[in-house]
Design an enzyme around this catalytic site. Structure first.
Site, PDB file in Angstrom:
ATOM      1  N   CYS A  50       0.048  -7.704 -13.644  1.00 59.72           N
ATOM      2  CA  CYS A  50      -0.806  -6.546 -13.335  1.00 59.72           C
ATOM      3  C   CYS A  50      -0.075  -5.532 -12.441  1.00 59.72           C
ATOM      4  O   CYS A  50      -0.452  -4.368 -12.397  1.00 59.72           O
ATOM      5  CB  CYS A  50      -2.108  -6.999 -12.696  1.00 59.72           C
ATOM      6  SG  CYS A  50      -1.871  -8.037 -11.273  1.00 59.72           S
ATOM      7  N   HIS A 100      17.711  -7.149  -8.269  1.00 61.81           N
ATOM      8  CA  HIS A 100      16.311  -6.759  -8.452  1.00 61.81           C
ATOM      9  C   HIS A 100      15.470  -7.972  -8.859  1.00 61.81           C
ATOM     10  O   HIS A 100      14.421  -8.233  -8.265  1.00 61.81           O
ATOM     11  CB  HIS A 100      16.213  -5.661  -9.513  1.00 61.81           C
ATOM     12  CG  HIS A 100      14.798  -5.246  -9.788  1.00 61.81           C
ATOM     13  ND1 HIS A 100      14.098  -4.409  -8.945  1.00 61.81           N
ATOM     14  CD2 HIS A 100      13.943  -5.600 -10.774  1.00 61.81           C
ATOM     15  CE1 HIS A 100      12.871  -4.257  -9.417  1.00 61.81           C
ATOM     16  NE2 HIS A 100      12.754  -4.958 -10.527  1.00 61.81           N
ATOM     17  N   MET A 194     -17.513  -9.714  -0.386  1.00 65.18           N
ATOM     18  CA  MET A 194     -16.597 -10.428   0.508  1.00 65.18           C
ATOM     19  C   MET A 194     -17.104 -11.839   0.835  1.00 65.18           C
ATOM     20  O   MET A 194     -16.335 -12.799   0.853  1.00 65.18           O
ATOM     21  CB  MET A 194     -16.415  -9.611   1.795  1.00 65.18           C
ATOM     22  CG  MET A 194     -15.332 -10.134   2.703  1.00 65.18           C
ATOM     23  SD  MET A 194     -13.717 -10.045   1.956  1.00 65.18           S
ATOM     24  CE  MET A 194     -13.295  -8.378   2.379  1.00 65.18           C
TER      25      MET A 194
END
Lengths: 424, 293
Positions: A50, A100, A194
Site C-alpha cells: 500500500c 535502496h 480508536m
C-alpha cells in the site's frame, strides 16, 4: 550487466497515484512474465504494497535502456501515460539499487520506520518471483543479502523497539502491568474507532472477557457481539467496574464520566488489584486525580501520544547505526557483483590449466602401464593438487584487482598471457 | 610422607584463597556488566552477567567445601564464611529465577547487591575456624543454620524484588520511558515472584526457629539461658511477625502494590543490616553457629 530499480513510494506520490500503480497480487505472475518476455529473460521482482510499488530488474545492457523499458512496461500495464507518473518515479542503478532495497527491507524507508510488515512483504514478493522462475543469480543474491541485512538491523539496533501506534502502546502498557491477559476483563465505555482498535489489539493479545458500556445498550451490543462480549447500560457501570482490570473510555460526553470515587470504590471491592484506565476521549472522560490512587494506572490520549512520540524519536536516533550496517552490506554486495565480471576469465583459466593437466596426465599414464589403479588415482590426485595450488593465488589476485582497478585492462592482460579465447 | 601432606595442604590452601578472590572478582565483574546493560539495554550482556555470577557461585561453593574438608566440619563460623554461604544460596535462588527469559532484567537489581556482599566478604575473608563444642556439631544445628541462611537469602532476594516492583510501578505512574523499569517483567509477575519468595522463606524460617529452640534447649548446659534475650532471637521473632503480617494484609487486600513493596523492602533491609551489625559487633549470647561467647 545492469541492476536497476524503478518505483514510487509514500514520499514521492499521493495515495491516488499509488493505488493506480499498484499491482494486484494475483496479477503479479502475469506482469513478471510480460516483463521477462520484453527483456529477454531478465531477473525481475515486483514489490507492491500500500505504500510502495517497485520493480527490480537485472539484465544485460545499459541501465538507461533498461529503465526506459521498465517505464514503458509500467505505462502499458496500467494504461497510463508516462508523464502521469514519471515525476514521482525514482530510479536507481547497481550499488544504489542494492542500497535502496536494503533500506526498504530493513524498514528504514517505511512510513513508520522500524515497522515489521515490510520485510514480510518484500520476502513474499521475492518468493513469488522465484516460484515463477523470474529471478536470476544476481537477483537471488541481492534479495538474500537484503533479508540478512534486515535481520541484522533488527537484532543489533533498537530500530523496531517501542510501539508507535496508540493502540499498540496501550497493549504494551497492559502487558507491563498484567502477567497474563487471558484471565483479565476489559470494560469499554462508549465507542469509537480508536477504542475499538485498542480493544481489538487487547483481544488479539488474549484478553478473556469484554464488557461494553454505552448509553444505548443496542449500540453497546453491536460492538460486544464482535468480541463475544457483554453489553451493559452506562448507568450500571458502577456495578461492573469492580470486575474491570482494564477500562477503555472514549465517550463523546462533554464532562467527566469516570470519577475518582468510582474507581476508588471499585478498587476497594476488588481487593486493591491493579487497574489500567485508558482514556482516549476528547474531552477527557476520566478525572486526572485517578492516577494518584495506588494500583491504578491512568493514561490519557496525550500520555499515549507522548509514549509513541518518544518511541519514534528513539527509532530515529538509531538510524545512523542502521545506515552503517546497510552501507557495509552494499559494499559487500558491490564487491561480489564486481567479482562476477572476472568469473568467465577465471572459469576459462581453470579450464585451460585442467585441459593441459588432463592431456599430459593421459600421456604419462599411457607410458606407465605397470602402475596399479590405486597408484594411477594417486598420480591424478597429485596433478589436481598442483594445478589448484598454482591457480589459487592468481585467481584471488584477479578478483581483487577487478574490484580495485580498471577491470577490463587486468582481464585483457590475463587472457593475453594465458591465450584464453573467450571474449570479455 | 609428612612433607608431601604439608605440600598438598599448602596447595589446597592456595587454591582455596585463589578461588575465594576469583569468586569475588566474578561477582564484581557481573555487577559491572549488568550496570552496562542498564545503560545500553543489550540483552547479550545479561547472559554474560549470569554466567559470571554462576562462575563466582561455583568458586564460592568450592571454597566452602574445601574449608569444610580442611577443618573437618561445616564452616559456618565467622562473618566471612557466613557471607560466603549466604552468597552461594542467594546466587542459587537468582539463577533459578532467571530460567525464564522475562525475569533476566531483574539481575540489574540482584547482582550489584551480591557484588557489595562479595566485597564485604572479601574484607572479612574466611580465617581459621575456632574450635566448637561437640553440641554445636550435630545434625540439628546443621539443618537449623542452613535453613536460617536459606530463609534469609529468600527474604534478601524478595526485598530486592520489591525494589524492582516499586521502580516499575513508579515508572508506569510517572510515564517515564527508556529506563530499566521498562525492561522489567510485569507488575503482576513481580508481585507473584516477591510473595512466592517470602512464601518459601517464611515456613523455612518458622521451622528453623523451632529447630533452634529445640537445639538450644537440648544444649542449655553449654549455652546457658542468655540466648533467649539475644538481639538475634528478638529480631528473628520480629521477622516472623512482620512476614505473617505482610501475608495477611496482602491476602485480605488491605494493602497491595507499591506501598506493600516499600514496606517489605524497608523492613527486610533494616533487619538485614541490623543482623549484619550484630554479627560484626558480636553482640548476643552466641555467634552464628559458632562458639558461645
Amino acid at each position: 550487466m545492469s541492476l536497476v530499480v524503478a518505483g514510487i513510494n509514500h514520499t514521492t506520490s499521493d495515495i491516488a497515484l499509488r493505488e493506480r500503480l499498484a499491482f494486484a497480487q494475483d496479477k503479479i505472475p502475469e506482469a513478471l512474465s510480460q516483463l521477462r518476455h520484453r527483456l529477454e529473460d531478465a531477473g525481475v521482482v515486483i514489490v507492491s504494497t500500500c505504500n510502495r510499488m517497485e520493480i527490480y530488474v537485472n539484465h544485460v545492457g545499459e541501465a538507461t535502456d533498461l529503465l526506459r523499458e521498465v517505464r514503458q512496461f509500467i505505462s502499458q500495464w496500467h494504461e497510463m501515460d508516462e508523464s502521469e507518473f514519471s515525476d514521482s518515479l525514482y530510479e536507481h542503478e547497481d550499488a544504489e539499487a542494492a542500497g535502496h532495497l536494503f533500506r526498504v527491507a530493513a524498514s528504514l524507508d517505511s512510513m513508520v520506520v522500524g515497522e515489521d510488515q515490510i520485510l514480510g512483504q518484500v520476502h513474499d514478493a521475492y518468493i513469488l518471483a522465484h516460484a515463477e522462475q523470474a529471478t536470476d543469480k544476481i537477483i537471488n543474491n541481492l534479495f538474500q543479502k537484503a533479508f540478512t541485512i534486515a535481520k541484522k538491523v533488527r537484532s543489533t539496533t533498537k530500530i523496531s523497539e517501542g510501539k508507535v501506534s496508540i493502540s499498540s502502546v496501550a497493549v504494551d502498557l497492559a502487558v507491563s502491568i498484567f502477567m497474563d491477559l487471558t484471565d483479565k476483563t476489559v470494560i469499554v465505555v462508549g465507542s469509537g474507532e480508536m477504542s475499538e482498535l485498542t480493544l481489538k489489539c487487547l483481544v488479539d493479545k488474549g484478553v478473556g472477557c469484554v464488557i461494553v458500556a454505552n448509553r444505548s445498550v443496542e449500540n453497546a451490543q453491536i460492538l460486544a457481539d464482535q468480541f463475544n462480549g457483554e453489553a451493559i447500560a452506562l448507568d450500571s457501570l458502577d456495578d461492573h467496574l469492580q470486575r474491570a482490570d482494564i477500562v477503555i473510555s472514549s465517550t463523546g460526553a462533554p464532562g467527566i464520566v469516570l470519577h475518582r470515587d468510582q474507581i476508588a470504590q471499585a478498587l476497594k471491592q476488588r481487593s486493591n488489584q491493579p487497574m489500567f484506565v485508558i482514556d482516549i476521549a476528547l474531552p477527557r472522560d476520566a478525572e486526572a486525580s485517578i492516577n494518584d490512587l495506588d494500583n491504578v494506572y491512568l493514561y490519557d490520549i496525550d500520555n499515549l501520544k507522548a509514549v509513541t512520540g518518544k518511541n519514534i524519536e528513539a527509532r530515529r536516533n538509531e538510524l545512523d547505526r542502521c545506515y552503517q550496517i546497510v552501507d557495509h552490506g552494499v559494499e559487500q554486495f558491490s564487491r561480489w557483483l564486481h567479482s562476477l565480471i572476472a568469473e568467465p576469465t577465471i572459469v576459462s583459466l581453470s579450464h585451460e590449466f585442467n585441459a593441459v593437466r588432463t592431456r599430459e596426465l593421459t600421456k604419462t599414464l599411457d607410458s606407465l602401464k605397470h602402475l596399479s589403479d590405486a597408484d594411477r588415482e594417486e598420480v591424478e590426485y597429485l596433478t589436481k593438487r598442483i594445478v589448484n595450488n598454482i591457480l589459487q593465488q592468481p585467481m584471488t589476485q584477479i578478483k581483487q584487482e577487478v574490484h580495485d582497478a580498471d577491470h577490463s585492462g587486468v582481464l585483457q592482460i590475463v587472457r593475453r598471457i594465458f591465450g584464453l579465447k573467450e571474449s570479455l | 610422607m609428612d612433607a608431601v601432606c604439608v605440600q598438598v595442604y599448602m596447595l589446597m590452601a592456595w587454591l582455596t584463597t585463589l578461588s575465594f578472590y576469583g569468586a569475588i572478582a566474578a561477582y564484581i565483574f557481573s555487577a559491572v556488566v549488568v550496570l552496562v546493560y542498564v545503560r545500553n539495554g543489550n540483552n547479550d550482556l545479561l547472559s554474560r552477567a549470569k554466567k559470571l555470577a554462576a562462575f563466582g557461585n561455583v568458586l564460592l561453593l568450592l571454597v566452602f567445601i574445601s574449608r569444610g574438608i580442611e577443618f573437618g566440619r561445616i564452616p559456618f563460623t565467622g562473618l566471612g564464611d557466613s557471607l560466603n554461604l549466604f552468597l552461594v544460596l542467594c546466587t542459587g535462588i537468582i539463577l533459578l529465577l532467571q530460567r525464564e527469559e522475562k525475569m533476566r532484567p531483574l539481575m540489574a537489581y540482584y547482582l550489584p547487591a551480591l557484588a557489595i556482599l562479595a566485597l564485604i566478604s572479601g574484607i572479612f575473608s574466611p580465617s581459621s575456624l575456632s574450635e566448637a563444642p561437640k553440641e554445636l556439631n550435630g545434625l540439628l544445628l546443621f539443618v537449623h543454620v542452613l535453613l536460617v541462611f536459606l530463609a534469609f537469602a529468600l527474604f534478601f532476594i524478595a526485598s530486592l524484588t520489591s525494589m524492582a516492583y516499586v521502580t516499575k510501578a513508579q515508572s508506569l505512574k510517572r510515564m517515564t520511558s527508556g529506563t530499566i523499569a521498562e525492561r522489567l517483567p510485569s507488575l503482576e509477575r513481580l508481585d507473584k515472584v516477591l510473595f512466592r519468595l517470602i512464601g518459601f522463606g517464611y515456613p523455612a524460617f518458622a521451622l528453623t526457629l523451632a529447630l533452634g529452640f529445640a537445639w538450644a534447649y537440648g544444649s542449655r548446659d553449654t549455652l546457658g539461658e542468655t540466648w533467649y534475650f539475644s538481639p538475634r532471637i528478638v529480631l528473628a521473632l520480629f521477622m516472623v511477625i512482620f512476614y505473617a503480617f505482610s501475608f495477611h494484609i496482602r491476602r485480605r487486600g488491605l494493602l497491595r502494590g507499591p506501598k506493600l513493596a516499600y514496606l517489605v523492602f524497608f523492613v527486610s533491609t533494616a533487619l538485614f543490616v541490623m543482623y549484619l551489625g550484630i554479627e560484626l559487633m558480636q553482640i548476643g549470647g552466641y555467634t552464628m553457629g559458632g562458639t558461645p561467647s
